[in-house]
Scaffold this motif. Structure first.
Motif, PDB file in Angstrom:
ATOM      1  N   ALA A  66      64.048  -1.409  51.078  1.00 35.27           N
ATOM      2  CA  ALA A  66      63.495  -1.811  49.766  1.00 35.27           C
ATOM      3  C   ALA A  66      62.079  -1.413  50.096  1.00 35.27           C
ATOM      4  O   ALA A  66      61.401  -1.119  49.176  1.00 35.27           O
ATOM      5  N   ALA A  67      61.359  -1.681  51.305  1.00 35.54           N
ATOM      6  CA  ALA A  67      60.104  -1.454  51.353  1.00 35.54           C
ATOM      7  C   ALA A  67      59.649   0.038  51.939  1.00 35.54           C
ATOM      8  O   ALA A  67      58.716   0.489  51.303  1.00 35.54           O
ATOM      9  N   ALA A  68      60.685   0.823  52.207  1.00 38.26           N
ATOM     10  CA  ALA A  68      60.276   2.116  52.801  1.00 38.26           C
ATOM     11  C   ALA A  68      60.678   3.068  51.518  1.00 38.26           C
ATOM     12  O   ALA A  68      59.783   3.865  51.447  1.00 38.26           O
ATOM     13  N   ALA A  69      61.522   2.696  50.556  1.00 35.82           N
ATOM     14  CA  ALA A  69      61.983   3.700  49.573  1.00 35.82           C
ATOM     15  C   ALA A  69      60.823   4.268  48.810  1.00 35.82           C
ATOM     16  O   ALA A  69      60.830   5.430  48.335  1.00 35.82           O
ATOM     17  N   PRO A  70      60.042   3.181  48.247  1.00 33.53           N
ATOM     18  CA  PRO A  70      58.742   3.799  47.443  1.00 33.53           C
ATOM     19  C   PRO A  70      57.776   4.839  48.108  1.00 33.53           C
ATOM     20  O   PRO A  70      57.174   5.571  47.493  1.00 33.53           O
ATOM     21  N   ALA A  71      58.129   4.763  49.397  1.00 38.06           N
ATOM     22  CA  ALA A  71      57.019   5.844  50.143  1.00 38.06           C
ATOM     23  C   ALA A  71      57.678   7.124  50.515  1.00 38.06           C
ATOM     24  O   ALA A  71      57.295   8.244  51.081  1.00 38.06           O
ATOM     25  N   LEU A  72      58.968   7.293  50.033  1.00 40.47           N
ATOM     26  CA  LEU A  72      59.769   8.372  50.502  1.00 40.47           C
ATOM     27  C   LEU A  72      60.086   9.300  49.330  1.00 40.47           C
ATOM     28  O   LEU A  72      60.218   8.560  48.277  1.00 40.47           O
ATOM     29  N   GLY A  73      59.768  10.529  49.426  1.00 43.47           N
ATOM     30  CA  GLY A  73      60.110  11.633  48.339  1.00 43.47           C
ATOM     31  C   GLY A  73      60.897  12.779  48.615  1.00 43.47           C
ATOM     32  O   GLY A  73      61.260  13.600  47.739  1.00 43.47           O
ATOM     33  N   ALA A  74      61.103  13.050  49.925  1.00 43.48           N
ATOM     34  CA  ALA A  74      61.614  14.031  50.168  1.00 43.48           C
ATOM     35  C   ALA A  74      63.149  14.278  50.013  1.00 43.48           C
ATOM     36  O   ALA A  74      63.952  13.183  49.783  1.00 43.48           O
ATOM     37  N   VAL A  75      63.769  15.437  50.060  1.00 45.94           N
ATOM     38  CA  VAL A  75      65.246  15.731  49.864  1.00 45.94           C
ATOM     39  C   VAL A  75      66.205  15.045  50.896  1.00 45.94           C
ATOM     40  O   VAL A  75      67.319  14.471  50.723  1.00 45.94           O
ATOM     41  N   GLU A  76      65.663  15.122  52.001  1.00 49.00           N
ATOM     42  CA  GLU A  76      66.125  14.623  53.342  1.00 49.00           C
ATOM     43  C   GLU A  76      65.112  13.840  53.970  1.00 49.00           C
ATOM     44  O   GLU A  76      64.175  13.974  53.914  1.00 49.00           O
ATOM     45  N   VAL A  77      65.976  12.925  54.500  1.00 46.99           N
ATOM     46  CA  VAL A  77      65.079  11.698  55.276  1.00 46.99           C
ATOM     47  C   VAL A  77      65.803  11.581  56.811  1.00 46.99           C
ATOM     48  O   VAL A  77      67.047  11.376  56.707  1.00 46.99           O
TER      49      VAL A  77
END
Length: 332
Positions: A66-77
């Motif tokens: 929940a904390a990490a999701a807002p910082a991520l935007g790539a198609v792959e993680v």
């Protein structure tokens, strides 16, 4: 008293002492005050996604995602040191990003791939050592996450990833080096020379230990000090003798039985002794040892935060935007 030790081990800032203790209390209280990170709403997970994950680990994964999701935007993680890829599957549920797991244990990779198929998550796994071949997974078009990647593993991720990174470091003492090696220019300038023993302060806090685990730790400390007293008598050498940790069940034994098993396991010859007298002496010595250790407890969080802030400064120096904060309660 035991109650005094228990209370001040939980909160060393409440301990009073002569100057400059008060200044240290205020300084560490200010430094240690790290607020929570913003978090996305935790969407309900499919019922089976984390069904066999232990409760505390499950809650950590959900809070971190929940904390990490807002910082991520790539198609792959990339999920660094992913184990079975639980975090990657949860993040896919939150963001739609395809997980790319890096894990050196083939059995965990196989289990993770099976779980991903079951949950219809488009995950891939690289069975590789994160400190060598695994670095190739950190391509510029991928973001990366790491939850509990110990010591050098998080340092390698922070030092190599070029996409967005969300990391919850742990166990800074797990390093191949004799002391912590700062990543940032500011960290190198301020380097206090944190050796492995000092780095391990951060792991000495019993925030999540059960009463039974705490009792065993207290008993093991006392029994080891009692055993060391007997070894000094037998050898005539007034120096501590390091020994491997004892099996957990032995820590529930009376001192005499514990000493006999340790002596047999490590080829020790012990002198005749009064079990009750040595046991009482060992318990007193353990309480004194805990009292001596109270002042360093004040710096446990500060030592940990030096390593965290050094890594944050490294990212800042490379032109990134950075946020440092907590994602769950200390008891979790």
């Amino acid at each position: 008293s035991a109650a005094f030790l228990d209370a001040h081990e939980r909160d060393p800032h409440a301990l009073e002492g002569p100057a400059p203790w008060g200044d240290w209390v205020e300084a560490t209280r200010e430094v240690d005050a790290v607020g929570p990170l913003p978090a996305a709403d935790q969407r309900p997970l499919p019922p089976r996604m984390l069904e066999r994950v232990p409760g505390r680990k499950r809650d950590q994964i959900r809070a971190f995602a929940a904390a990490a999701a807002p910082a991520l935007g790539a198609v792959e993680v990339v999920e660094w040191c992913c184990g079975k890829g639980h975090l990657g599957r949860v993040l896919h549920h939150h963001t739609g990003a395809a997980p790319v797991g890096v894990e050196r244990d083939p059995a965990l990779c196989a289990s993770g791939a099976e779980l991903a198929r079951r949950d219809a998550v488009p995950a891939t796994f690289h069975c590789a050592d994160a400190l060598s071949d695994g670095l190739a997974a950190l391509t510029p078009d991928r973001d990366a996450v790491a939850l509990h990647a110990c010591g050098d593993l998080t340092a390698a991720l922070i030092g190599s990833a070029t996409g967005a990174v969300a990391a919850a470091p742990c166990c800074p003492h797990r390093t191949a080096h004799a002391a912590y090696r700062p990543l940032s220019a500011l960290g190198r300038q301020l380097d206090p020379g944190l050796d492995r023993n000092t780095l391990q302060f951060a792991n000495a806090l019993e925030a999540i230990a059960s009463p039974r685990v705490q009792r065993r730790r207290r008993t093991e400390l006392a029994w080891r000090l009692g055993l060391d007293h007997l070894i000094r008598q037998a050898t005539g050498v007034d120096a501590y003798t390091p020994l491997p940790s004892s099996p957990r069940p032995w820590r529930d034994l009376p001192f005499a039985d514990y000493a006999a098993r340790m002596a047999k396991a490590h080829g020790l010859t012990l002198p005749p002794f009064d079990p009750a007298a040595v046991e009482a002496q060992a318990l007193d010595a353990a309480r004194l040892r805990r009292a001596w250790a109270l002042p360093r407890g004040l710096f446990r969080r500060t030592v940990e935060l030096f390593t965290v802030l050094d890594r944050a400064c490294h990212l800042l120096e490379s032109g990134r935007q950075v946020a440092v904060g907590t994602f769950c309660a200390p008891t979790l």
